[in-house]
Design a protein around this motif. Sequence first.
Motif, PDB file in Angstrom:
ATOM      1  N   GLN A 142       0.883  -1.150   0.082  1.00 36.08           N
ATOM      2  CA  GLN A 142       0.031  -0.120  -0.084  1.00 36.08           C
ATOM      3  C   GLN A 142       0.729   1.250   0.051  1.00 36.08           C
ATOM      4  N   GLN A 143       2.030   1.085   0.649  1.00 38.11           N
ATOM      5  CA  GLN A 143       2.984   2.302   0.775  1.00 38.11           C
ATOM      6  C   GLN A 143       3.386   2.620  -0.642  1.00 38.11           C
ATOM      7  N   ALA A 144       3.735   1.559  -1.320  1.00 38.03           N
ATOM      8  CA  ALA A 144       4.318   1.857  -2.650  1.00 38.03           C
ATOM      9  C   ALA A 144       3.205   2.269  -3.957  1.00 38.03           C
ATOM     10  N   ILE A 145       2.025   1.716  -3.491  1.00 36.36           N
ATOM     11  CA  ILE A 145       0.971   2.159  -4.429  1.00 36.36           C
ATOM     12  C   ILE A 145       0.670   3.799  -4.188  1.00 36.36           C
ATOM     13  N   ASP A 146       0.710   3.921  -2.909  1.00 37.83           N
ATOM     14  CA  ASP A 146       0.589   5.657  -2.828  1.00 37.83           C
ATOM     15  C   ASP A 146       1.486   6.271  -3.016  1.00 37.83           C
ATOM     16  N   ALA A 147       2.674   5.958  -2.858  1.00 39.02           N
ATOM     17  CA  ALA A 147       3.901   6.814  -3.273  1.00 39.02           C
ATOM     18  C   ALA A 147       3.730   6.820  -4.936  1.00 39.02           C
ATOM     19  N   TYR A 148       3.305   5.875  -5.751  1.00 38.85           N
ATOM     20  CA  TYR A 148       3.338   6.132  -6.951  1.00 38.85           C
ATOM     21  C   TYR A 148       2.029   6.390  -7.524  1.00 38.85           C
ATOM     22  N   ARG A 149       1.306   6.705  -6.814  1.00 39.15           N
ATOM     23  CA  ARG A 149      -0.094   7.439  -7.047  1.00 39.15           C
ATOM     24  C   ARG A 149      -0.818   6.296  -8.116  1.00 39.15           C
ATOM     25  N   VAL A 150      -0.774   4.943  -7.565  1.00 41.15           N
ATOM     26  CA  VAL A 150      -1.005   3.782  -8.447  1.00 41.15           C
ATOM     27  C   VAL A 150      -2.591   3.732  -8.253  1.00 41.15           C
ATOM     28  N   TYR A 151      -3.613   3.427  -9.363  1.00 44.71           N
ATOM     29  CA  TYR A 151      -4.913   3.093  -8.934  1.00 44.71           C
ATOM     30  C   TYR A 151      -4.880   1.557  -8.836  1.00 44.71           C
ATOM     31  N   ALA A 152      -5.325   1.027  -7.681  1.00 49.16           N
ATOM     32  CA  ALA A 152      -5.606  -0.414  -7.468  1.00 49.16           C
ATOM     33  C   ALA A 152      -6.794  -0.910  -6.642  1.00 49.16           C
ATOM     34  N   ARG A 153      -7.617  -1.557  -7.171  1.00 45.63           N
ATOM     35  CA  ARG A 153      -8.902  -1.898  -6.476  1.00 45.63           C
ATOM     36  C   ARG A 153      -9.196  -3.374  -6.514  1.00 45.63           C
ATOM     37  N   LYS A 154      -9.553  -3.834  -5.470  1.00 47.42           N
ATOM     38  CA  LYS A 154      -9.933  -5.498  -5.616  1.00 47.42           C
ATOM     39  C   LYS A 154     -11.310  -5.422  -6.123  1.00 47.42           C
ATOM     40  N   VAL A 155     -11.677  -6.415  -6.979  1.00 55.39           N
ATOM     41  CA  VAL A 155     -13.081  -6.631  -7.693  1.00 55.39           C
ATOM     42  C   VAL A 155     -13.522  -7.960  -7.603  1.00 55.39           C
ATOM     43  N   PRO A 156     -14.526  -8.297  -6.648  1.00 55.90           N
ATOM     44  CA  PRO A 156     -14.857  -9.812  -6.189  1.00 55.90           C
ATOM     45  C   PRO A 156     -15.428 -10.466  -7.613  1.00 55.90           C
ATOM     46  N   LEU A 157     -15.122 -11.582  -7.769  1.00 56.55           N
ATOM     47  CA  LEU A 157     -15.720 -12.621  -8.802  1.00 56.55           C
ATOM     48  C   LEU A 157     -16.599 -13.455  -8.197  1.00 56.55           C
ATOM     49  N   GLU A 158     -17.599 -13.936  -9.063  1.00 55.49           N
ATOM     50  CA  GLU A 158     -18.516 -14.991  -8.585  1.00 55.49           C
ATOM     51  C   GLU A 158     -17.885 -16.176  -7.958  1.00 55.49           C
ATOM     52  N   GLY A 159     -18.161 -16.705  -7.109  1.00 53.15           N
ATOM     53  CA  GLY A 159     -17.570 -18.044  -6.440  1.00 53.15           C
ATOM     54  C   GLY A 159     -16.474 -17.675  -5.371  1.00 53.15           C
ATOM     55  N   GLY A 160     -16.591 -16.358  -4.910  1.00 51.15           N
ATOM     56  CA  GLY A 160     -15.620 -15.786  -3.690  1.00 51.15           C
ATOM     57  C   GLY A 160     -14.173 -15.555  -4.242  1.00 51.15           C
ATOM     58  N   ASP A 161     -13.988 -15.724  -5.371  1.00 47.43           N
ATOM     59  CA  ASP A 161     -12.634 -15.304  -6.005  1.00 47.43           C
ATOM     60  C   ASP A 161     -12.673 -13.571  -6.373  1.00 47.43           C
ATOM     61  N   TYR A 162     -11.390 -13.159  -6.586  1.00 47.13           N
ATOM     62  CA  TYR A 162     -11.644 -11.874  -6.842  1.00 47.13           C
ATOM     63  C   TYR A 162     -10.431 -11.489  -7.971  1.00 47.13           C
ATOM     64  N   THR A 163     -10.405 -10.422  -8.667  1.00 50.57           N
ATOM     65  CA  THR A 163      -9.448  -9.966  -9.582  1.00 50.57           C
ATOM     66  C   THR A 163      -9.124  -8.389  -9.108  1.00 50.57           C
ATOM     67  N   MET A 164      -8.079  -7.939  -9.801  1.00 49.23           N
ATOM     68  CA  MET A 164      -7.604  -6.510  -9.392  1.00 49.23           C
ATOM     69  C   MET A 164      -7.741  -5.900 -10.596  1.00 49.23           C
ATOM     70  N   ASP A 165      -8.460  -4.423 -10.372  1.00 46.47           N
ATOM     71  CA  ASP A 165      -8.253  -3.313 -11.228  1.00 46.47           C
ATOM     72  C   ASP A 165      -7.392  -2.514 -11.208  1.00 46.47           C
ATOM     73  N   HIS A 166      -6.511  -2.124 -12.028  1.00 45.15           N
ATOM     74  CA  HIS A 166      -5.166  -1.584 -11.927  1.00 45.15           C
ATOM     75  C   HIS A 166      -4.828  -0.603 -13.061  1.00 45.15           C
ATOM     76  N   SER A 167      -4.215   0.560 -12.687  1.00 47.43           N
ATOM     77  CA  SER A 167      -3.654   1.432 -13.731  1.00 47.43           C
ATOM     78  C   SER A 167      -2.475   0.576 -14.349  1.00 47.43           C
ATOM     79  N   ALA A 168      -2.070   0.818 -15.514  1.00 48.34           N
ATOM     80  CA  ALA A 168      -1.138   0.379 -16.253  1.00 48.34           C
ATOM     81  C   ALA A 168       0.118   1.051 -16.917  1.00 48.34           C
ATOM     82  N   PHE A 169       0.201   2.292 -16.255  1.00 54.65           N
ATOM     83  CA  PHE A 169       1.492   3.092 -16.762  1.00 54.65           C
ATOM     84  C   PHE A 169       2.872   2.217 -16.094  1.00 54.65           C
TER      85      PHE A 169
END
Length: 204
Positions: A142-169
Amino acid sequence: MQALGRLRLVLWLAVAALVVVVAATVGYRQFDRTTTASADGSALVGGPFTLIDGDGNEVTDADLRGEPFAVFFGFTHCPDVCPTSLFELSAWIEALGADAERMRFAFVSVDPERDTPERMKLYVGSFSDRILPLTGSPEQVQQAIDAYRVYARKVPLEGGDYTMDHSAFVYLMDANGAYHSHITYGEAPDLAVGKLQELIGTAS
Ligand code: NI
């Protein structure tokens, strides 16, 4: 009368189109400013972090300084953007040839829950041994994400799994760890390699 009605419709559509263009331009400028530089032009991207490499060793921002570096964020379960970015980055490194030794490359996980140092080492190593895999505790990441102003968010998937939505610079940082420029996802290879050459001072 019918022609006049049509003219009015066309004028209204022209006004609507202009509003969309202005809003998009203002929105983009706002976005560009907040993600890359403050009002006085000094960069906001970059800062202190402490992460763990593929061998379990601590790596800080200070360890990366001394040479320019390229850093981007993602996760090993990523279906397309991250593997594509890693593949492209490997190709840029190839294109740089011996000049690639003048800089460092790092891939930082935004998914510390699943991305262990071992997993990161295997995954990133399958693309290039020149790219440093970095992960850590959720707090460290989280410290690195904040330092680099990266967008990253957990997105739940069906069946309890999840993926990550994130910026790609891919952020290009100078030898002092200060923001220099960035490469956007899908950027033309010659432009991307040109930016890397500019960063390391070998651009023709
Ligand atoms: Ni990804």
